[in-house]
Design a protein around this motif. Structure first.
Motif, mmCIF file in Angstrom:
data_model
loop_
_atom_site.group_PDB
_atom_site.id
_atom_site.type_symbol
_atom_site.label_atom_id
_atom_site.label_comp_id
_atom_site.label_asym_id
_atom_site.label_seq_id
_atom_site.Cartn_x
_atom_site.Cartn_y
_atom_site.Cartn_z
ATOM 1 N N ARG A 173 0.882 -1.291 0.140
ATOM 2 C CA ARG A 173 0.069 -0.083 -0.083
ATOM 3 C C ARG A 173 0.768 1.133 0.063
ATOM 4 O O ARG A 173 1.669 1.324 0.853
ATOM 5 C CB ARG A 173 -0.942 -0.066 1.416
ATOM 6 C CG ARG A 173 -1.965 -0.997 1.157
ATOM 7 C CD ARG A 173 -2.985 -1.008 2.608
ATOM 8 N NE ARG A 173 -3.672 0.263 2.317
ATOM 9 C CZ ARG A 173 -3.687 1.066 3.457
ATOM 10 N NH1 ARG A 173 -2.706 0.969 4.338
ATOM 11 N NH2 ARG A 173 -4.190 2.174 3.454
ATOM 12 N N ARG A 174 0.816 2.062 -1.033
ATOM 13 C CA ARG A 174 1.489 3.369 -1.192
ATOM 14 C C ARG A 174 0.910 4.486 -1.565
ATOM 15 O O ARG A 174 -0.453 4.468 -1.943
ATOM 16 C CB ARG A 174 2.627 3.062 -2.269
ATOM 17 C CG ARG A 174 3.589 1.795 -2.237
ATOM 18 C CD ARG A 174 4.410 2.040 -3.522
ATOM 19 N NE ARG A 174 5.642 0.975 -3.147
ATOM 20 C CZ ARG A 174 6.704 0.979 -3.827
ATOM 21 N NH1 ARG A 174 6.792 1.447 -5.057
ATOM 22 N NH2 ARG A 174 7.686 0.094 -3.518
ATOM 23 N N ALA A 175 1.286 5.599 -1.061
ATOM 24 C CA ALA A 175 0.779 6.878 -1.592
ATOM 25 C C ALA A 175 1.940 7.611 -2.027
ATOM 26 O O ALA A 175 2.926 7.568 -1.736
ATOM 27 C CB ALA A 175 0.018 7.591 -0.431
ATOM 28 N N VAL A 176 1.614 8.890 -2.973
ATOM 29 C CA VAL A 176 2.606 9.605 -3.737
ATOM 30 C C VAL A 176 1.933 10.928 -3.101
ATOM 31 O O VAL A 176 0.699 11.344 -3.412
ATOM 32 C CB VAL A 176 2.589 9.376 -5.239
ATOM 33 C CG1 VAL A 176 3.785 10.526 -5.472
ATOM 34 C CG2 VAL A 176 3.081 8.127 -5.426
ATOM 35 N N THR A 186 -1.844 10.796 -4.295
ATOM 36 C CA THR A 186 -2.206 9.408 -5.161
ATOM 37 C C THR A 186 -2.139 8.276 -4.298
ATOM 38 O O THR A 186 -1.184 8.096 -3.668
ATOM 39 C CB THR A 186 -1.325 9.387 -6.352
ATOM 40 O OG1 THR A 186 -1.400 10.539 -6.978
ATOM 41 C CG2 THR A 186 -1.844 8.160 -7.140
ATOM 42 N N LEU A 187 -3.302 7.666 -4.055
ATOM 43 C CA LEU A 187 -3.395 6.356 -3.282
ATOM 44 C C LEU A 187 -3.351 5.046 -4.287
ATOM 45 O O LEU A 187 -4.117 4.939 -5.167
ATOM 46 C CB LEU A 187 -4.689 6.272 -2.563
ATOM 47 C CG LEU A 187 -5.054 7.688 -1.634
ATOM 48 C CD1 LEU A 187 -6.264 7.541 -0.878
ATOM 49 C CD2 LEU A 187 -3.864 8.081 -0.850
ATOM 50 N N LEU A 188 -2.238 4.749 -4.046
ATOM 51 C CA LEU A 188 -1.821 3.273 -4.765
ATOM 52 C C LEU A 188 -2.165 1.844 -3.686
ATOM 53 O O LEU A 188 -1.297 1.619 -3.016
ATOM 54 C CB LEU A 188 -0.551 3.353 -5.242
ATOM 55 C CG LEU A 188 -0.184 4.653 -6.274
ATOM 56 C CD1 LEU A 188 1.329 4.696 -6.484
ATOM 57 C CD2 LEU A 188 -0.975 4.475 -7.486
ATOM 58 N N GLU A 189 -3.236 1.416 -3.935
ATOM 59 C CA GLU A 189 -3.546 0.107 -3.138
ATOM 60 C C GLU A 189 -3.851 -1.061 -3.941
ATOM 61 O O GLU A 189 -4.573 -0.902 -5.076
ATOM 62 C CB GLU A 189 -4.530 0.393 -2.342
ATOM 63 C CG GLU A 189 -4.678 1.698 -1.414
ATOM 64 C CD GLU A 189 -5.855 1.613 -0.319
ATOM 65 O OE1 GLU A 189 -6.208 0.710 0.117
ATOM 66 O OE2 GLU A 189 -6.209 2.641 -0.151
ATOM 67 N N PRO A 190 -3.116 -2.298 -3.597
ATOM 68 C CA PRO A 190 -3.320 -3.225 -4.622
ATOM 69 C C PRO A 190 -4.598 -3.796 -4.605
ATOM 70 O O PRO A 190 -5.666 -3.742 -3.675
ATOM 71 C CB PRO A 190 -2.326 -4.471 -3.800
ATOM 72 C CG PRO A 190 -1.337 -3.658 -3.004
ATOM 73 C CD PRO A 190 -2.161 -2.318 -2.703
ATOM 74 N N ARG A 192 -7.078 -2.475 -5.954
ATOM 75 C CA ARG A 192 -7.923 -1.319 -5.939
ATOM 76 C C ARG A 192 -7.892 -0.174 -6.850
ATOM 77 O O ARG A 192 -6.750 -0.104 -7.296
ATOM 78 C CB ARG A 192 -8.172 -0.639 -4.683
ATOM 79 C CG ARG A 192 -8.640 -1.818 -3.447
ATOM 80 C CD ARG A 192 -8.973 -1.113 -2.110
ATOM 81 N NE ARG A 192 -9.732 -0.175 -1.941
ATOM 82 C CZ ARG A 192 -10.152 0.643 -1.128
ATOM 83 N NH1 ARG A 192 -9.589 0.407 -0.062
ATOM 84 N NH2 ARG A 192 -11.151 1.289 -1.043
ATOM 85 N N PRO A 193 -9.093 0.506 -7.473
ATOM 86 C CA PRO A 193 -8.398 1.668 -8.348
ATOM 87 C C PRO A 193 -7.649 2.628 -7.743
ATOM 88 O O PRO A 193 -7.910 2.998 -6.466
ATOM 89 C CB PRO A 193 -10.127 2.068 -8.558
ATOM 90 C CG PRO A 193 -10.952 1.131 -8.189
ATOM 91 C CD PRO A 193 -10.190 0.231 -7.071
ATOM 92 N N VAL A 194 -6.903 3.297 -8.639
ATOM 93 C CA VAL A 194 -6.305 4.329 -8.214
ATOM 94 C C VAL A 194 -7.084 5.323 -7.755
ATOM 95 O O VAL A 194 -7.973 5.728 -8.435
ATOM 96 C CB VAL A 194 -5.345 4.923 -9.344
ATOM 97 C CG1 VAL A 194 -4.477 6.188 -8.938
ATOM 98 C CG2 VAL A 194 -4.467 3.808 -9.653
ATOM 99 N N THR A 195 -6.864 6.107 -6.723
ATOM 100 C CA THR A 195 -7.696 7.423 -6.127
ATOM 101 C C THR A 195 -6.722 8.615 -6.061
ATOM 102 O O THR A 195 -5.392 8.200 -5.682
ATOM 103 C CB THR A 195 -8.370 7.086 -5.113
ATOM 104 O OG1 THR A 195 -7.847 6.634 -4.017
ATOM 105 C CG2 THR A 195 -9.599 6.181 -5.292
ATOM 106 N N SER A 361 -11.975 7.689 -11.519
ATOM 107 C CA SER A 361 -11.695 7.308 -9.986
ATOM 108 C C SER A 361 -11.062 8.535 -9.201
ATOM 109 O O SER A 361 -11.086 8.427 -8.041
ATOM 110 C CB SER A 361 -10.939 5.978 -9.759
ATOM 111 O OG SER A 361 -9.672 6.090 -10.110
ATOM 112 N N VAL A 362 -10.183 9.272 -10.104
ATOM 113 C CA VAL A 362 -9.658 10.473 -9.438
ATOM 114 C C VAL A 362 -10.342 11.741 -9.549
ATOM 115 O O VAL A 362 -10.509 12.523 -8.608
ATOM 116 C CB VAL A 362 -8.369 10.584 -10.065
ATOM 117 C CG1 VAL A 362 -7.537 11.871 -9.413
ATOM 118 C CG2 VAL A 362 -7.164 9.256 -9.367
#
Length: 385
Positions: A173-176, A186-190, A192-195, A361-362
């Protein structure tokens, strides 16, 4: 996407410089080859700020009135276009690359107003792409944001698609976090859609306060903020800004977080010492980012933008996110000052390939869409392809 060399150009909400990158798209992926930063000439910077940030126009002959605002907009569109073109030309000269070898330039331009939630939503960037194409002879892709707005979206942020392509990891689980004038996540979760969304001011208010009280463009390393004390009453008042209570998708700009709004909050808090206001503004940025991440922050927060150099701000983020590893995007192969310009080089390649550039989604747009328009490099008769 079509392999080749691409240039990305952007001037963000901090308006400190035009950032230019030369990138290569190949079968091996995307990589930045060179970068250049060109500062706004001081007179031009002052004019762009007067036009784009409500509440800072002086009550003097320099003020823009209703009669000459269109002339001012048109002239600045031309001047910023010249500045962007010069940044691209200088970048190629420094690298020894011919314009004929570049497939396209992706130019974000300089945002002068962003109003996605009005009755007639709009977003407006200047930096005439016609001038960039004519001066460089290179095809230009620009005006990226307005198609998304036309489809009911915020028009911002647009970089999360690039973040996902560059920084995601299916096992973590990452965020930029981009810390420009405005902060966006930017939320980068395995699986799951990018938000992603804007969280509020990053450097914008701190820079404005530093210019006013220290006659410096920014608080280097956050040293001035570190010398002050957070004012709880002022911080609480700042956290009441209505934008912070909006659910995503959402985006903002300096027209929402103005110097006039800050002055009103400072006055209501009893006019604390300038260093204490700066400390509070730094804490405000850290608090809004941490609050936006919620109760389950990511394992890793990848930080880019000029704010990565604010050591005090990064320390305050770490204090509010104790379970999160915080690191620069440089650890993932992209210099933090180059991420946004690189994103618009990448988006230009997607436009030429007929691929969507936005993420509904963003932004909240009704559908994914090819972004921007294309200005052929007519000076040399070249076209995209």
């Amino acid at each position: 996407m079509t392999p080749g060399l691409y240039i990305g150009l952007i001037s963000g909400t901090s308006m400190d410089a035009v950032n230019a990158v030369l990138a290569e798209i190949s079968a091996a992926g995307f990589r930045v080859l060179a970068a250049r930063s060109v500062a706004f000439p001081a007179p031009l910077l002052a004019r762009v700020r007067r036009l784009s940030i409500p509440g800072i126009s002086p009550a003097s002959a320099d003020a823009i009135d209703a009669i000459d605002a269109i002339d001012e907009l048109g002239e600045l569109d031309h001047l910023v276009g010249e500045l962007f073109a010069g940044a691209a030309i200088g970048l190629l000269a420094a690298r020894g690359v011919s314009p004929q070898d570049v497939t396209a330039i992706g130019s974000h331009g300089q945002t002068v107003r962003h109003r996605p939630r009005t009755a007639r939503p709009f977003t407006l960037q200047i930096g005439d792409p016609n001038i960039i194409a004519a001066r460089t002879g290179i095809t230009v892709v620009a005006d990226f944001r307005r198609r998304d707005v036309a489809l009911g979206g915020e028009g911002a942020p647009l970089v999360p698609a690039f973040h996902a392509a560059t920084f995601s990891d299916p096992a973590e689980r990452r965020a930029v976090l981009n810390l420009g004038g405005i902060a966006n996540l930017t939320l980068l979760e395995p699986d799951r859609p990018v938000t992603g969304f804007d969280t509020g001011p990053a450097n914008g208010l701190m820079d404005a306060w530093t210019r006013r009280h220290r006659d410096q463009p920014f608080d280097a390393g956050g040293a001035w903020a570190a010398s002050g004390e957070v004012v709880p009453a002022l911080l609480a008042a700042l956290l009441e800004h209505p934008f912070l209570r909006l659910p995503p998708p959402k985006s903002t700009g300096p027209e929402d977080f103005t110097p006039a709004w800050l002055d009103a909050q400072v006055a209501a808090a009893g006019r604390p010492a300038p260093a204490d206001v700066q400390a509070t503004l730094c804490e405000y940025t850290a608090a809004t980012v941490a609050d936006a991440l919620g109760a389950g922050p990511p394992a890793r927060l990848i930080v880019c933008g000029g704010g990565v150099h604010n050591d005090h701000l990064v320390a305050r983020l770490a204090a509010r996110l104790p379970g999160t590893r915080i690191e620069s995007s440089a650890a993932h192969g992209v210099d933090p000052e180059q991420v946004e310009a690189a994103a618009f080089a990448w988006l230009a390649a997607r436009t030429l390939a007929g691929l969507p550039g936005n993420l509904p989604s963003v932004t909240g747009a009704r559908q994914a869409a090819v972004l921007g328009a294309i200005w052929p490099g007519e000076a040399t008769g070249r076209t995209a392809g």
